[in-house]
Design a protein around this motif. Structure first.
Motif, PDB file in Angstrom:
ATOM      1  N   CYS A 206      33.488 -12.379 -10.767  1.00 50.78           N
ATOM      2  CA  CYS A 206      34.114 -12.275 -12.099  1.00 50.78           C
ATOM      3  C   CYS A 206      35.249 -13.276 -12.265  1.00 50.78           C
ATOM      4  CB  CYS A 206      34.617 -10.851 -12.309  1.00 50.78           C
ATOM      5  SG  CYS A 206      35.542 -10.620 -13.860  1.00 50.78           S
ATOM      6  N   GLU A 207      35.159 -14.087 -13.309  1.00 46.78           N
ATOM      7  CA  GLU A 207      36.165 -15.126 -13.523  1.00 46.78           C
ATOM      8  C   GLU A 207      37.466 -14.577 -14.099  1.00 46.78           C
ATOM      9  OE1 GLU A 207      33.634 -19.182 -14.040  1.00 46.78           O
ATOM     10  OE2 GLU A 207      33.617 -17.835 -15.771  1.00 46.78           O
ATOM     11  N   THR A 208      37.433 -13.369 -14.619  1.00 42.41           N
ATOM     12  CA  THR A 208      38.655 -12.757 -15.126  1.00 42.41           C
ATOM     13  C   THR A 208      39.523 -12.228 -14.001  1.00 42.41           C
ATOM     14  OG1 THR A 208      37.521 -12.142 -17.172  1.00 42.41           O
ATOM     15  CG2 THR A 208      39.566 -10.967 -16.662  1.00 42.41           C
ATOM     16  N   THR A 209      38.890 -11.694 -12.947  1.00 42.93           N
ATOM     17  CA  THR A 209      39.667 -11.077 -11.863  1.00 42.93           C
ATOM     18  C   THR A 209      39.643 -11.877 -10.566  1.00 42.93           C
ATOM     19  OG1 THR A 209      37.891  -9.703 -10.881  1.00 42.93           O
ATOM     20  CG2 THR A 209      39.015  -8.835 -12.840  1.00 42.93           C
ATOM     21  N   GLN A 210      39.029 -13.060 -10.580  1.00 39.97           N
ATOM     22  CA  GLN A 210      39.007 -13.886  -9.364  1.00 39.97           C
ATOM     23  C   GLN A 210      40.416 -14.053  -8.778  1.00 39.97           C
ATOM     24  OE1 GLN A 210      37.248 -17.765  -9.818  1.00 39.97           O
ATOM     25  NE2 GLN A 210      35.209 -16.946 -10.226  1.00 39.97           N
ATOM     26  N   VAL A 211      40.511 -13.948  -7.450  1.00 36.57           N
ATOM     27  CA  VAL A 211      41.794 -14.117  -6.773  1.00 36.57           C
ATOM     28  C   VAL A 211      41.930 -15.601  -6.433  1.00 36.57           C
ATOM     29  CG1 VAL A 211      43.265 -13.287  -4.897  1.00 36.57           C
ATOM     30  CG2 VAL A 211      41.538 -11.775  -5.891  1.00 36.57           C
ATOM     31  N   ARG A 212      42.369 -16.370  -7.398  1.00 40.40           N
ATOM     32  CA  ARG A 212      42.338 -17.824  -7.280  1.00 40.40           C
ATOM     33  C   ARG A 212      43.336 -18.352  -6.262  1.00 40.40           C
ATOM     34  NH1 ARG A 212      40.676 -16.797 -12.497  1.00 40.40           N
ATOM     35  NH2 ARG A 212      38.833 -17.973 -13.158  1.00 40.40           N
ATOM     36  N   ASP A 213      44.464 -17.656  -6.076  1.00 43.13           N
ATOM     37  CA  ASP A 213      45.434 -18.184  -5.111  1.00 43.13           C
ATOM     38  C   ASP A 213      44.935 -18.072  -3.681  1.00 43.13           C
ATOM     39  OD1 ASP A 213      45.620 -15.418  -4.952  1.00 43.13           O
ATOM     40  OD2 ASP A 213      47.803 -15.390  -4.744  1.00 43.13           O
ATOM     41  N   GLN A 214      43.885 -17.298  -3.466  1.00 51.31           N
ATOM     42  CA  GLN A 214      43.250 -17.205  -2.156  1.00 51.31           C
ATOM     43  C   GLN A 214      41.866 -17.851  -2.147  1.00 51.31           C
ATOM     44  OE1 GLN A 214      44.625 -15.993   0.572  1.00 51.31           O
ATOM     45  NE2 GLN A 214      46.479 -15.128  -0.325  1.00 51.31           N
ATOM     46  N   ALA A 215      41.484 -18.455  -3.267  1.00 53.06           N
ATOM     47  CA  ALA A 215      40.171 -19.093  -3.408  1.00 53.06           C
ATOM     48  C   ALA A 215      39.047 -18.098  -3.126  1.00 53.06           C
ATOM     49  CB  ALA A 215      40.042 -20.312  -2.497  1.00 53.06           C
ATOM     50  N   LYS A 216      39.188 -16.876  -3.666  1.00 51.38           N
ATOM     51  CA  LYS A 216      38.208 -15.815  -3.450  1.00 51.38           C
ATOM     52  C   LYS A 216      37.610 -15.364  -4.773  1.00 51.38           C
ATOM     53  CE  LYS A 216      38.596 -15.502   1.039  1.00 51.38           C
ATOM     54  NZ  LYS A 216      39.266 -16.810   1.216  1.00 51.38           N
ATOM     55  N   GLY A 217      36.590 -14.520  -4.661  1.00 51.80           N
ATOM     56  CA  GLY A 217      35.906 -14.002  -5.834  1.00 51.80           C
ATOM     57  C   GLY A 217      36.678 -12.873  -6.489  1.00 51.80           C
ATOM     58  N   ALA A 218      35.931 -11.961  -7.129  1.00 54.42           N
ATOM     59  CA  ALA A 218      36.548 -10.888  -7.899  1.00 54.42           C
ATOM     60  C   ALA A 218      37.465 -10.023  -7.042  1.00 54.42           C
ATOM     61  CB  ALA A 218      35.457 -10.010  -8.517  1.00 54.42           C
ATOM     62  N   ALA A 219      38.513  -9.500  -7.667  1.00 51.93           N
ATOM     63  CA  ALA A 219      39.422  -8.572  -6.991  1.00 51.93           C
ATOM     64  C   ALA A 219      38.666  -7.315  -6.580  1.00 51.93           C
ATOM     65  CB  ALA A 219      40.582  -8.215  -7.914  1.00 51.93           C
ATOM     66  N   LEU A 220      39.111  -6.732  -5.469  1.00 55.39           N
ATOM     67  CA  LEU A 220      38.508  -5.516  -4.937  1.00 55.39           C
ATOM     68  C   LEU A 220      39.579  -4.437  -4.802  1.00 55.39           C
ATOM     69  CD1 LEU A 220      36.493  -7.039  -1.929  1.00 55.39           C
ATOM     70  CD2 LEU A 220      35.782  -6.867  -4.327  1.00 55.39           C
ATOM     71  N   PHE A 221      39.171  -3.199  -4.968  1.00 48.77           N
ATOM     72  CA  PHE A 221      40.094  -2.102  -4.712  1.00 48.77           C
ATOM     73  C   PHE A 221      40.369  -1.986  -3.211  1.00 48.77           C
ATOM     74  CE2 PHE A 221      38.312  -0.661  -8.780  1.00 48.77           C
ATOM     75  CZ  PHE A 221      39.486  -0.347  -9.464  1.00 48.77           C
ATOM     76  N   GLY A 222      41.641  -1.789  -2.864  1.00 46.39           N
ATOM     77  CA  GLY A 222      42.023  -1.442  -1.502  1.00 46.39           C
ATOM     78  C   GLY A 222      41.627  -2.435  -0.434  1.00 46.39           C
ATOM     79  N   PHE A 223      41.748  -3.763  -0.713  1.00 43.01           N
ATOM     80  CA  PHE A 223      41.158  -4.702   0.232  1.00 43.01           C
ATOM     81  C   PHE A 223      41.990  -5.946   0.478  1.00 43.01           C
ATOM     82  CE2 PHE A 223      37.342  -4.397   2.601  1.00 43.01           C
ATOM     83  CZ  PHE A 223      37.115  -5.658   3.116  1.00 43.01           C
ATOM     84  N   SER A 224      43.263  -5.803   0.818  1.00 38.01           N
ATOM     85  CA  SER A 224      44.106  -6.880   1.331  1.00 38.01           C
ATOM     86  C   SER A 224      44.453  -7.916   0.266  1.00 38.01           C
ATOM     87  CB  SER A 224      43.484  -7.576   2.548  1.00 38.01           C
ATOM     88  OG  SER A 224      42.625  -8.640   2.174  1.00 38.01           O
ATOM     89  N   GLU A 225      45.411  -8.774   0.619  1.00 38.74           N
ATOM     90  CA  GLU A 225      45.849  -9.812  -0.312  1.00 38.74           C
ATOM     91  C   GLU A 225      44.762 -10.843  -0.568  1.00 38.74           C
ATOM     92  OE1 GLU A 225      48.362 -13.213   1.896  1.00 38.74           O
ATOM     93  OE2 GLU A 225      49.243 -11.224   2.157  1.00 38.74           O
ATOM     94  N   LEU A 226      43.784 -10.957   0.314  1.00 39.74           N
ATOM     95  CA  LEU A 226      42.675 -11.884   0.069  1.00 39.74           C
ATOM     96  C   LEU A 226      41.947 -11.545  -1.225  1.00 39.74           C
ATOM     97  CD1 LEU A 226      41.074 -12.259   3.615  1.00 39.74           C
ATOM     98  CD2 LEU A 226      42.336 -13.993   2.340  1.00 39.74           C
ATOM     99  N   TYR A 227      41.906 -10.281  -1.564  1.00 37.89           N
ATOM    100  CA  TYR A 227      41.198  -9.842  -2.769  1.00 37.89           C
ATOM    101  C   TYR A 227      42.121  -9.100  -3.728  1.00 37.89           C
ATOM    102  CZ  TYR A 227      36.890 -11.523  -0.739  1.00 37.89           C
ATOM    103  OH  TYR A 227      35.921 -12.339  -0.208  1.00 37.89           O
ATOM    104  N   GLY A 228      43.383  -9.523  -3.771  1.00 37.15           N
ATOM    105  CA  GLY A 228      44.260  -9.086  -4.840  1.00 37.15           C
ATOM    106  C   GLY A 228      45.247  -7.991  -4.521  1.00 37.15           C
ATOM    107  N   SER A 229      45.183  -7.390  -3.326  1.00 39.43           N
ATOM    108  CA  SER A 229      46.088  -6.288  -2.966  1.00 39.43           C
ATOM    109  C   SER A 229      46.123  -5.198  -4.035  1.00 39.43           C
ATOM    110  CB  SER A 229      47.510  -6.816  -2.711  1.00 39.43           C
ATOM    111  OG  SER A 229      47.554  -7.628  -1.556  1.00 39.43           O
ATOM    112  N   VAL A 230      44.970  -4.839  -4.567  1.00 36.37           N
ATOM    113  CA  VAL A 230      44.876  -3.787  -5.579  1.00 36.37           C
ATOM    114  C   VAL A 230      44.881  -2.427  -4.876  1.00 36.37           C
ATOM    115  CG1 VAL A 230      43.530  -2.859  -7.504  1.00 36.37           C
ATOM    116  CG2 VAL A 230      43.517  -5.337  -7.041  1.00 36.37           C
ATOM    117  N   PRO A 231      45.761  -1.508  -5.259  1.00 36.24           N
ATOM    118  CA  PRO A 231      45.773  -0.195  -4.602  1.00 36.24           C
ATOM    119  C   PRO A 231      44.402   0.471  -4.651  1.00 36.24           C
ATOM    120  CG  PRO A 231      47.732  -0.456  -5.949  1.00 36.24           C
ATOM    121  CD  PRO A 231      46.846  -1.636  -6.247  1.00 36.24           C
TER     122      PRO A 231
END
Length: 390
Positions: free
Chosen positions: A104-129
């Motif tokens: 998803c291009e809206t939630t991509q974690v661009r500062d880590q060059a990763k794909g869509a943000a994930l729940f509960g999955f480290s700063e690589l994927y957005g650090s979302v609770p």
């Protein structure tokens, strides 16, 4: 509220944390009724500490009841029973419109060059609770939250959050010919479901795992099983003449039988976080015993489908063998919402064609979560799938 939080390598605690609140107009808040522990959570528990922070809320397989909605939410209502996909996707970007919700291009974690943000999955994927908690904030909820019925128990729906669509996508990617043979390496939760999906589709399915309890569960669903050892490729080729048409690797980067890679992973974990991150991003290797066995096992011209998570930046691969055998490889995070409309009817089918009533081995209160992380990682007490009840 109570939540399971990461506090260090192999250290999960029950903590009191602030209740989530609406932050964006498209958010909802759910009261979590069930939240599973996933094999991917064990990567955070064991290996991914350099990207975790003390207090991070774990979990990406939740469902529950909608308690509050943001002003832009129109499809989901307070009181709805919903399952929450592990990847956070908007539904309207270029990637989502093409069924690539994990990108998803809206939630991509661009500062880590990763794909869509994930729940509960480290700063690589957005650090979302995450959802191993009493309550969860869900962004982009009008698209992401899957509204389900009220007549069936949670476990019939819960796995729509991750492992059921992950298994389904893995089998789709395996591209097994009609009446062909599928070998599934790893009979944890995803492997169990992938093997059952293969049987449901009429394939000959062989499940491979070193743990007797996992082989026994698979056998209850018409799956032929084998122990995993250094001769597995020869044994599979003998049974299938040329080798399986496809091999699905449901194990990933923490496979047993790779002592050198295990040593490197452990050594990296001893470094300060900043150095460990650089090492993981440039020199890290995965445990490849299963991956290389899968390459050796699949028939010439066959398909290797990777559902297990790999993250090594410098993982050695047998390219000569892969090229010579003309193997095609499909892989990647599951695009959960792509498969929802296909899978909800199977989850609700009274005949339970995928055996969802026979997958959970441990159902415990949230307070017991830390000890079940340890049990699940050590494959103790016949543990295959854990569901937490906040």
């Amino acid at each position: 509220m109570k939540a399971l939080t990461w506090q260090g390598k192999r250290k999960i605690e029950v903590s009191e944390v602030p209740d989530p609140r609406i932050e964006e107009p498209g958010d909802i808040i759910i009261k979590v009724t069930s939240s599973a522990i996933c094999g991917s959570d064990l990567h955070l528990y064991e290996l991914m500490g350099p990207y975790m922070h003390a207090g991070d809320i774990m979990g990406h397989e939740p469902m529950g009841i909608v308690e509050e909605t943001g002003p832009a939410v129109t499809r989901v209502k307070v009181g709805d029973r919903v399952v929450i996909p592990f990847n956070i996707s908007c539904g309207h970007c270029w990637m989502c419109e093409r069924g690539l919700q994990s990108q998803c291009e809206t939630t991509q974690v661009r500062d880590q060059a990763k794909g869509a943000a994930l729940f509960g999955f480290s700063e690589l994927y957005g650090s979302v609770p995450g959802g191993q908690a009493e309550y969860l904030r869900v962004p982009h909820a009008d698209y992401g939250a899957v509204v389900v019925g009220r007549d069936l128990p949670d476990h019939r729906y819960l796995f729509l959050s991750d492992i059921l669509p992950t298994a389904w996508q893995g089998v789709e990617y395996a591209d097994v010919p009609q009446g062909g043979t599928l070998a599934v390496f790893g009979l944890g939760p995803v492997g169990q479901l992938a093997a059952r999906i293969g049987v449901h589709r009429g394939y000959q399915v062989i499940g491979v795992d070193p743990v007797p309890e996992r082989r026994e569960m698979a056998a209850r669903h018409g799956i032929e099983t084998m122990d995993f050892d250094k001769h597995i490729a020869a044994r599979l080729q003998e049974k299938t003449v040329r080798g399986p048409d496809a091999v699905l690797d449901a194990v990933g980067m923490e496979a047993h039988g790779s002592p050198g890679a295990t040593l490197m992973q452990n050594a990296t974990g001893l470094l300060p976080d900043s150095l460990a991150q650089k090492a993981m991003e440039n020199f890290s290797v995965d445990r490849t015993a299963v991956l290389h066995a899968a390459v050796s096992s699949v028939r010439r011209g066959g398909t290797l489908s990777l559902s297990g998570v790999y993250s090594g930046a410098a993982t050695p691969m047998p390219l000569l063998e892969m090229f010579d055998k003309q193997i095609q490889i499909r892989q990647g995070q599951c695009n959960v919402r792509k498969w929802t409309e296909t899978l909800v009817p199977l989850a609700e089918d009274p005949t339970d064609p995928l055996g969802l009533d026979d997958l959970v081995t441990h159902t415990v209160p949230l307070d017991k979560g830390p000890e079940l992380y340890e049990t699940f990682q050590k494959k103790g007490d016949g543990c295959i799938k854990v569901v937490l009840k906040p």
